[in-house]
Enzyme design. Structure first.
Site, PDB file in Angstrom:
ATOM      1  N   ASP A  33       0.832  -1.210   0.000  1.00  0.00           N
ATOM      2  CA  ASP A  33       0.000   0.000   0.000  1.00  0.00           C
ATOM      3  C   ASP A  33       0.869   1.263   0.000  1.00  0.00           C
ATOM      4  OD1 ASP A  33      -2.300   1.489   0.048  1.00  0.00           O
ATOM      5  OD2 ASP A  33      -2.621   1.290   2.205  1.00  0.00           O
ATOM      6  N   HIS A  50       2.680   3.166  -8.970  1.00  0.00           N
ATOM      7  CA  HIS A  50       2.498   1.714  -9.157  1.00  0.00           C
ATOM      8  C   HIS A  50       3.718   1.111  -9.837  1.00  0.00           C
ATOM      9  CE1 HIS A  50      -1.469   2.010  -7.597  1.00  0.00           C
ATOM     10  NE2 HIS A  50      -1.972   2.667  -8.625  1.00  0.00           N
ATOM     11  N   LEU A 144      10.591 -21.085  -4.416  1.00  0.00           N
ATOM     12  CA  LEU A 144       9.628 -20.143  -3.837  1.00  0.00           C
ATOM     13  C   LEU A 144       8.266 -20.260  -4.521  1.00  0.00           C
ATOM     14  CD1 LEU A 144       8.985 -17.498  -2.161  1.00  0.00           C
ATOM     15  CD2 LEU A 144       9.738 -16.231  -4.184  1.00  0.00           C
TER      16      LEU A 144
HETATM   17  C1  FPP Z   1      -1.875   0.166  -3.364  1.00  0.00           C
HETATM   18  O1  FPP Z   1      -1.483   1.498  -3.411  1.00  0.00           O
HETATM   19  C2  FPP Z   1      -1.461  -0.545  -4.574  1.00  0.00           C
HETATM   20  C3  FPP Z   1      -2.303  -1.127  -5.468  1.00  0.00           C
HETATM   21  C4  FPP Z   1      -3.755  -1.163  -5.318  1.00  0.00           C
HETATM   22  C5  FPP Z   1      -1.799  -1.750  -6.707  1.00  0.00           C
HETATM   23  C6  FPP Z   1      -0.517  -2.478  -6.578  1.00  0.00           C
HETATM   24  C7  FPP Z   1      -0.116  -2.866  -7.926  1.00  0.00           C
HETATM   25  C8  FPP Z   1       1.133  -2.895  -8.372  1.00  0.00           C
HETATM   26  C9  FPP Z   1       2.322  -2.605  -7.550  1.00  0.00           C
HETATM   27  C10 FPP Z   1       1.320  -3.198  -9.834  1.00  0.00           C
HETATM   28  C11 FPP Z   1       1.108  -4.639 -10.188  1.00  0.00           C
HETATM   29  C12 FPP Z   1       2.009  -5.498  -9.438  1.00  0.00           C
HETATM   30  C13 FPP Z   1       2.154  -6.819  -9.555  1.00  0.00           C
HETATM   31  C14 FPP Z   1       3.118  -7.436  -8.666  1.00  0.00           C
HETATM   32  C15 FPP Z   1       1.437  -7.706 -10.478  1.00  0.00           C
HETATM   33  P1  FPP Z   1      -2.577   2.634  -3.469  1.00  0.00           P
HETATM   34  O2  FPP Z   1      -2.765   3.033  -4.904  1.00  0.00           O
HETATM   35  O3  FPP Z   1      -3.825   2.185  -2.791  1.00  0.00           O
HETATM   36  O4  FPP Z   1      -1.873   3.768  -2.676  1.00  0.00           O
HETATM   37  P2  FPP Z   1      -2.558   4.953  -1.848  1.00  0.00           P
HETATM   38  O5  FPP Z   1      -3.330   4.306  -0.744  1.00  0.00           O
HETATM   39  O6  FPP Z   1      -1.385   5.737  -1.355  1.00  0.00           O
HETATM   40  O7  FPP Z   1      -3.412   5.712  -2.820  1.00  0.00           O
END
Ligand code: FPP
Length: 254
Positions: A33, A50, A144
Site C-alpha cells: 500500500d 504503481h 519459492l
Molecule cells: C496500493 O497502493 C497498490 C495497489 C492497489 C496496486 C498495486 C499494484 C502494483 C504494484 C502493480 C502490479 C504489481 C504486480 C506485482 C502484479 P494505493 O494506490 O492504494 O496507494 P494509496 O493508498 O497511497 O493511494
C-alpha cells in the site's frame, strides 16, 4: 538459506542486525500500500507510483528466494480496486502483465512457482493469459511459491467456497453426512495446499486487512510500517522479518 545473509544484505544500515536473523516465516503475505501517496508526494501521476511499486515487488521476490522463504503472497489488485478510474485500472493491469511477462524467464530459472489467487474471469484477456502462461510454465517448480492476488477478495473467496461446497452436496448428498473440517474448507480456497501466512506485512501505516486472505490470516503475525510501498526495500523487509522472529506465537494456546 539459499545465499549468505551478508550477500543478501550487503549495505545494512547501522542498528539493523542482519546477523541475528534466524527464524524465518514459511509464508509471508504483503499488502503493498501507498503507491498513490508516494506518487503524490513526488508530484508525479499515480501510475508512476504503481510502476515504482513493481520495482519493490521484484526486490522482495528476489530476497524471498535468496533467503529460502517458502511462500510469498502479494495483494496486487482487489475486487474493490475496479472502482478506481478506468485509466488507473488499465495502467495497473498493463503493469501486472509487464511484470509477469518480463520476469517469467528469471522466475522460472530461479525455480519459482507462480500461482494467481483471485477470479480470473473478469480480468482483461491479456492479463489472464499472462498469469495462465506463468502458472503453466512454472507448475513443476519447487522453489519459492509466489502468489499474485489479482481481482482477489477474501469475502468473495469464502463465498465461492461455500457455493462450491453447496453444489457438491447437491450432486452428492452423502457429503452432508460428513463433517466439513477446517482443512476441508481450506481446500476449497484459492490457496488450497498452501500453509497459512505466518507474517502479514502492510505498508503505509494503515491498520487494516482490506479483505486480504481473511480465512488464512487467523493466526498470522501482523507487521505495519509507515514506509510507503515504493520505498520498501530489502532492509525494510529485514526489519519486518526481525520483528517477526521476536514474536511469541501461541496460536491460542498458552
Ligand atoms: C496500493 O497502493 C497498490 C495497489 C492497489 C496496486 C498495486 C499494484 C502494483 C504494484 C502493480 C502490479 C504489481 C504486480 C506485482 C502484479 P494505493 O494506490 O492504494 O496507494 P494509496 O493508498 O497511497 O493511494
Amino acid at each position: 538459506m539459499a545465499s549468505s545473509l551478508e550477500e543478501i544484505f550487503p549495505n545494512c544500515p547501522d542498528g539493523l542486525d542482519y546477523k541475528s536473523l534466524e527464524i524465518l516465516p514459511e509464508h509471508v503475505a504483503v499488502i503493498m500500500d501507498g503507491n498513490g501517496r508516494w506518487a503524490k508526494a513526488k508530484g508525479v501521476p499515480r501510475i508512476k507510483g504503481h510502476s515504482a511499486g513493481v520495482s519493490s515487488f521484484k526486490e522482495i521476490v528476489r530476497v524471498a528466494g535468496e533467503l529460502g522463504i517458502g511462500y510469498l503472497s502479494v495483494y496486487a489488485f482487489s475486487t474493490e480496486n475496479w472502482k478506481r478510474s478506468k485509466e488507473e485500472v488499465e495502467g495497473i493491469m498493463r503493469l501486472a502483465v509487464k511484470a509477469v511477462k518480463n520476469e517469467l524467464e528469471e522466475l522460472h530459472s530461479n525455480n519459482v512457482k507462480v500461482r494467481m489467487l483471485g477470479d480470473k474471469s473478469r480480468l482483461p484477456k491479456a492479463t489472464r493469459a499472462a498469469f495462465e502462461e506463468a502458472e503453466e510454465t512454472t507448475k513443476n517448480n519447487s522453489g519459492l511459491h509466489l502468489q499474485y492476488a489479482v481481482n482477489y477478495g477474501g469475502r468473495d473467496e469464502i463465498l465461492r467456497a461455500v457455493k462450491e461446497y453447496a453444489n457438491k452436496c447437491s450432486v452428492n448428498p452423502a457429503l452432508l453426512e460428513e463433517d466439513l473440517s477446517e482443512e476441508g474448507f481450506s481446500d476449497l480456497l484459492y490457496t488450497h495446499g498452501m500453509p497459512d501466512p505466518d507474517l502479514l506485512i502492510r505498508t503505509s501505516g494503515e491498520f487494516r486487512i482490506s479483505n486480504f486472505l481473511l480465512w488464512q490470516i487467523a493466526y498470522s503475525e501482523i507487521y505495519v510500517t509507515d514506509t510507503l510501498w515504493p520505498d520498501f526495500d530489502r532492509y525494510e523487509y529485514l526489519r519486518a522479518l526481525l520483528d517477526f522472529q521476536s514474536r511469541d506465537r501461541r496460536f491460542g494456546g498458552r
